[in-house]
Design a protein around this motif. Structure first.
Motif, PDB file in Angstrom:
ATOM      1  N   SER A  25       0.830  -1.209   0.000  1.00 13.35           N
ATOM      2  CA  SER A  25       0.000   0.000   0.000  1.00 13.35           C
ATOM      3  C   SER A  25       0.865   1.261   0.000  1.00 13.35           C
ATOM      4  CB  SER A  25      -0.952  -0.002   1.191  1.00 13.35           C
ATOM      5  OG  SER A  25      -0.214   0.013   2.395  1.00 13.35           O
ATOM      6  N   THR A  26       2.056   1.177   0.554  1.00 12.06           N
ATOM      7  CA  THR A  26       2.929   2.343   0.578  1.00 12.06           C
ATOM      8  C   THR A  26       3.609   2.564  -0.776  1.00 12.06           C
ATOM      9  OG1 THR A  26       3.367   1.984   2.912  1.00 12.06           O
ATOM     10  CG2 THR A  26       4.879   3.422   1.758  1.00 12.06           C
ATOM     11  N   LEU A  27       4.196   1.511  -1.366  1.00 12.14           N
ATOM     12  CA  LEU A  27       4.958   1.650  -2.600  1.00 12.14           C
ATOM     13  C   LEU A  27       4.101   1.534  -3.853  1.00 12.14           C
ATOM     14  CD1 LEU A  27       8.120  -0.439  -1.672  1.00 12.14           C
ATOM     15  CD2 LEU A  27       7.865   2.049  -1.651  1.00 12.14           C
ATOM     16  N   GLY A  28       3.119   0.686  -3.826  1.00 12.31           N
ATOM     17  CA  GLY A  28       2.294   0.441  -4.999  1.00 12.31           C
ATOM     18  C   GLY A  28       2.703  -0.876  -5.658  1.00 12.31           C
ATOM     19  N   VAL A  29       1.743  -1.483  -6.324  1.00 10.48           N
ATOM     20  CA  VAL A  29       1.966  -2.794  -6.938  1.00 10.48           C
ATOM     21  C   VAL A  29       2.976  -2.695  -8.084  1.00 10.48           C
ATOM     22  CG1 VAL A  29       0.842  -4.672  -8.205  1.00 10.48           C
ATOM     23  CG2 VAL A  29      -0.323  -3.604  -6.269  1.00 10.48           C
ATOM     24  N   SER A  30       2.850  -1.671  -8.909  1.00 12.19           N
ATOM     25  CA  SER A  30       3.757  -1.560 -10.062  1.00 12.19           C
ATOM     26  C   SER A  30       5.203  -1.371  -9.612  1.00 12.19           C
ATOM     27  CB  SER A  30       3.322  -0.417 -10.973  1.00 12.19           C
ATOM     28  OG  SER A  30       3.310   0.797 -10.256  1.00 12.19           O
ATOM     29  N   THR A  31       5.419  -0.605  -8.547  1.00  9.88           N
ATOM     30  CA  THR A  31       6.781  -0.422  -8.047  1.00  9.88           C
ATOM     31  C   THR A  31       7.335  -1.734  -7.511  1.00  9.88           C
ATOM     32  OG1 THR A  31       6.220   1.848  -7.447  1.00  9.88           O
ATOM     33  CG2 THR A  31       8.200   0.931  -6.461  1.00  9.88           C
ATOM     34  N   LEU A  32       6.520  -2.516  -6.823  1.00 11.81           N
ATOM     35  CA  LEU A  32       6.978  -3.805  -6.306  1.00 11.81           C
ATOM     36  C   LEU A  32       7.314  -4.766  -7.438  1.00 11.81           C
ATOM     37  CD1 LEU A  32       4.745  -4.392  -3.177  1.00 11.81           C
ATOM     38  CD2 LEU A  32       7.160  -3.870  -3.273  1.00 11.81           C
ATOM     39  N   PHE A  33       6.492  -4.777  -8.493  1.00 14.86           N
ATOM     40  CA  PHE A  33       6.814  -5.632  -9.642  1.00 14.86           C
ATOM     41  C   PHE A  33       8.110  -5.189 -10.306  1.00 14.86           C
ATOM     42  CE2 PHE A  33       2.319  -7.117  -9.795  1.00 14.86           C
ATOM     43  CZ  PHE A  33       2.601  -8.469  -9.717  1.00 14.86           C
ATOM     44  N   ALA A  34       8.332  -3.908 -10.432  1.00 15.42           N
ATOM     45  CA  ALA A  34       9.581  -3.414 -11.010  1.00 15.42           C
ATOM     46  C   ALA A  34      10.769  -3.830 -10.159  1.00 15.42           C
ATOM     47  CB  ALA A  34       9.519  -1.898 -11.159  1.00 15.42           C
ATOM     48  N   LEU A  36      10.898  -6.448  -8.162  1.00 11.02           N
ATOM     49  CA  LEU A  36      11.033  -7.886  -8.313  1.00 11.02           C
ATOM     50  C   LEU A  36      11.762  -8.233  -9.609  1.00 11.02           C
ATOM     51  CD1 LEU A  36      10.318 -10.742  -7.256  1.00 11.02           C
ATOM     52  CD2 LEU A  36       8.244 -10.573  -8.647  1.00 11.02           C
ATOM     53  N   LEU A  37      11.405  -7.583 -10.716  1.00 16.12           N
ATOM     54  CA  LEU A  37      12.080  -7.822 -11.993  1.00 16.12           C
ATOM     55  C   LEU A  37      13.546  -7.399 -11.927  1.00 16.12           C
ATOM     56  CD1 LEU A  37       9.319  -6.779 -14.532  1.00 16.12           C
ATOM     57  CD2 LEU A  37      10.174  -9.073 -14.072  1.00 16.12           C
ATOM     58  N   LEU A  38      13.832  -6.273 -11.249  1.00 11.38           N
ATOM     59  CA  LEU A  38      15.211  -5.825 -11.089  1.00 11.38           C
ATOM     60  C   LEU A  38      16.003  -6.854 -10.284  1.00 11.38           C
ATOM     61  CD1 LEU A  38      17.329  -3.623 -11.516  1.00 11.38           C
ATOM     62  CD2 LEU A  38      16.558  -2.613  -9.357  1.00 11.38           C
ATOM     63  N   TRP A  39      15.415  -7.354  -9.201  1.00 10.64           N
ATOM     64  CA  TRP A  39      16.092  -8.377  -8.410  1.00 10.64           C
ATOM     65  C   TRP A  39      16.366  -9.627  -9.245  1.00 10.64           C
ATOM     66  CZ3 TRP A  39      14.150 -13.260  -7.288  1.00 10.64           C
ATOM     67  CH2 TRP A  39      14.945 -14.037  -6.431  1.00 10.64           C
ATOM     68  N   ARG A  44      19.273 -13.596 -10.607  1.00 11.08           N
ATOM     69  CA  ARG A  44      18.918 -14.891 -11.180  1.00 11.08           C
ATOM     70  C   ARG A  44      19.159 -14.971 -12.687  1.00 11.08           C
ATOM     71  NH1 ARG A  44      18.148 -18.991  -8.119  1.00 11.08           N
ATOM     72  NH2 ARG A  44      16.580 -19.773  -9.516  1.00 11.08           N
ATOM     73  N   PHE A  45      19.164 -13.860 -13.363  1.00  7.49           N
ATOM     74  CA  PHE A  45      19.245 -13.871 -14.822  1.00  7.49           C
ATOM     75  C   PHE A  45      20.575 -14.447 -15.308  1.00  7.49           C
ATOM     76  CE2 PHE A  45      19.886 -11.832 -18.992  1.00  7.49           C
ATOM     77  CZ  PHE A  45      18.773 -12.326 -19.628  1.00  7.49           C
ATOM     78  N   ASP A  46      21.676 -14.100 -14.633  1.00  6.54           N
ATOM     79  CA  ASP A  46      22.988 -14.618 -15.037  1.00  6.54           C
ATOM     80  C   ASP A  46      23.017 -16.140 -14.968  1.00  6.54           C
ATOM     81  OD1 ASP A  46      23.974 -12.117 -15.521  1.00  6.54           O
ATOM     82  OD2 ASP A  46      24.872 -11.888 -13.538  1.00  6.54           O
ATOM     83  N   ARG A  47      22.458 -16.710 -13.902  1.00  8.36           N
ATOM     84  CA  ARG A  47      22.422 -18.167 -13.755  1.00  8.36           C
ATOM     85  C   ARG A  47      21.553 -18.797 -14.854  1.00  8.36           C
ATOM     86  NH1 ARG A  47      24.236 -22.785 -13.507  1.00  8.36           N
ATOM     87  NH2 ARG A  47      23.080 -24.347 -12.358  1.00  8.36           N
ATOM     88  N   THR A  48      20.441 -18.158 -15.148  1.00  8.08           N
ATOM     89  CA  THR A  48      19.561 -18.661 -16.198  1.00  8.08           C
ATOM     90  C   THR A  48      20.271 -18.649 -17.544  1.00  8.08           C
ATOM     91  OG1 THR A  48      17.659 -17.818 -14.978  1.00  8.08           O
ATOM     92  CG2 THR A  48      17.312 -18.366 -17.288  1.00  8.08           C
ATOM     93  N   VAL A  49      20.996 -17.595 -17.838  1.00  5.11           N
ATOM     94  CA  VAL A  49      21.738 -17.506 -19.096  1.00  5.11           C
ATOM     95  C   VAL A  49      22.830 -18.570 -19.141  1.00  5.11           C
ATOM     96  CG1 VAL A  49      23.295 -16.042 -20.435  1.00  5.11           C
ATOM     97  CG2 VAL A  49      21.204 -15.088 -19.491  1.00  5.11           C
ATOM     98  N   GLU A  50      23.501 -18.818 -18.021  1.00  2.00           N
ATOM     99  CA  GLU A  50      24.535 -19.856 -17.981  1.00  2.00           C
ATOM    100  C   GLU A  50      23.942 -21.235 -18.268  1.00  2.00           C
ATOM    101  OE1 GLU A  50      26.346 -19.527 -14.175  1.00  2.00           O
ATOM    102  OE2 GLU A  50      27.340 -17.634 -14.645  1.00  2.00           O
ATOM    103  N   VAL A  51      22.784 -21.525 -17.696  1.00  4.06           N
ATOM    104  CA  VAL A  51      22.129 -22.815 -17.938  1.00  4.06           C
ATOM    105  C   VAL A  51      21.744 -22.926 -19.410  1.00  4.06           C
ATOM    106  CG1 VAL A  51      20.040 -24.161 -17.447  1.00  4.06           C
ATOM    107  CG2 VAL A  51      21.323 -23.110 -15.580  1.00  4.06           C
ATOM    108  N   ILE A  52      21.200 -21.859 -19.973  1.00  2.00           N
ATOM    109  CA  ILE A  52      20.813 -21.868 -21.391  1.00  2.00           C
ATOM    110  C   ILE A  52      22.032 -22.081 -22.268  1.00  2.00           C
ATOM    111  CG2 ILE A  52      19.940 -20.429 -23.265  1.00  2.00           C
ATOM    112  CD1 ILE A  52      17.987 -19.202 -21.225  1.00  2.00           C
ATOM    113  N   GLU A  53      23.129 -21.397 -21.966  1.00  3.67           N
ATOM    114  CA  GLU A  53      24.352 -21.559 -22.761  1.00  3.67           C
ATOM    115  C   GLU A  53      24.912 -22.974 -22.642  1.00  3.67           C
ATOM    116  OE1 GLU A  53      26.868 -18.454 -21.325  1.00  3.67           O
ATOM    117  OE2 GLU A  53      25.998 -16.940 -22.656  1.00  3.67           O
ATOM    118  N   ALA A  54      24.854 -23.550 -21.444  1.00  4.81           N
ATOM    119  CA  ALA A  54      25.349 -24.921 -21.262  1.00  4.81           C
ATOM    120  C   ALA A  54      24.514 -25.903 -22.078  1.00  4.81           C
ATOM    121  CB  ALA A  54      25.323 -25.300 -19.786  1.00  4.81           C
TER     122      ALA A  54
END
Length: 124
Positions: A25-34, A36-39, A44-54
């Motif tokens: 309620s303080t930050l807003g849903v869209s800010t929390l989703f942003a 979460l995507l940044l986190w 996690r994105f680097d690990r996902t890319v490594e798995v895809i490359e492997a």
């Protein structure tokens, strides 16, 4: 937007729920989703890319082996086809030679009698 500290949760609800509601309620849903995507992107994105490359490397290796096996099989099949063709040509030439040296076969039926100049004698 509420101001102040988060209220205490009602009885029977875990305390983290009231903090989650307060943050949303303080930050807003869209800010929390942003956030979460940044986190996810940062952690996690680097690990996902490594798995895809492997997996891509393994897939590329497998496809290369399949391609090489296919080419080898096609070459072997072509070699066998060439050998069979040459063997067939050689056998056909042998058969032609045998048939050319052979005398014509005897007729299946006896030849017709030669024509007669005189009529056959009558039995009278």
């Amino acid at each position: 937007m509420p101001n102040g500290p988060a209220p205490s949760p009602p009885a029977g609800i875990p305390p983290w729920v009231s903090y989650a509601v307060y943050v949303v309620s303080t930050l807003g849903v869209s800010t929390l989703f942003a956030m979460l995507l940044l986190w996810f992107t940062l952690t996690r994105f680097d690990r996902t890319v490594e798995v895809i490359e492997a997996h891509e490397a393994a897939r590329t290796k497998l496809l290369t082996q399949i391609g090489e096996n296919f080419v080898t099989a096609i070459e072997r099949q072509g070699d066998r086809f060439d050998r069979a063709t040459h063997e067939n040509i050689r056998a056909n030439r042998e058969l032609v030679g045998i048939l050319l040296r052979r005398e014509p076969p005897a007729p299946a039926y006896p030849p017709p009698p030669p024509p007669m100049d005189e009529p056959p004698p009558s039995g009278r």
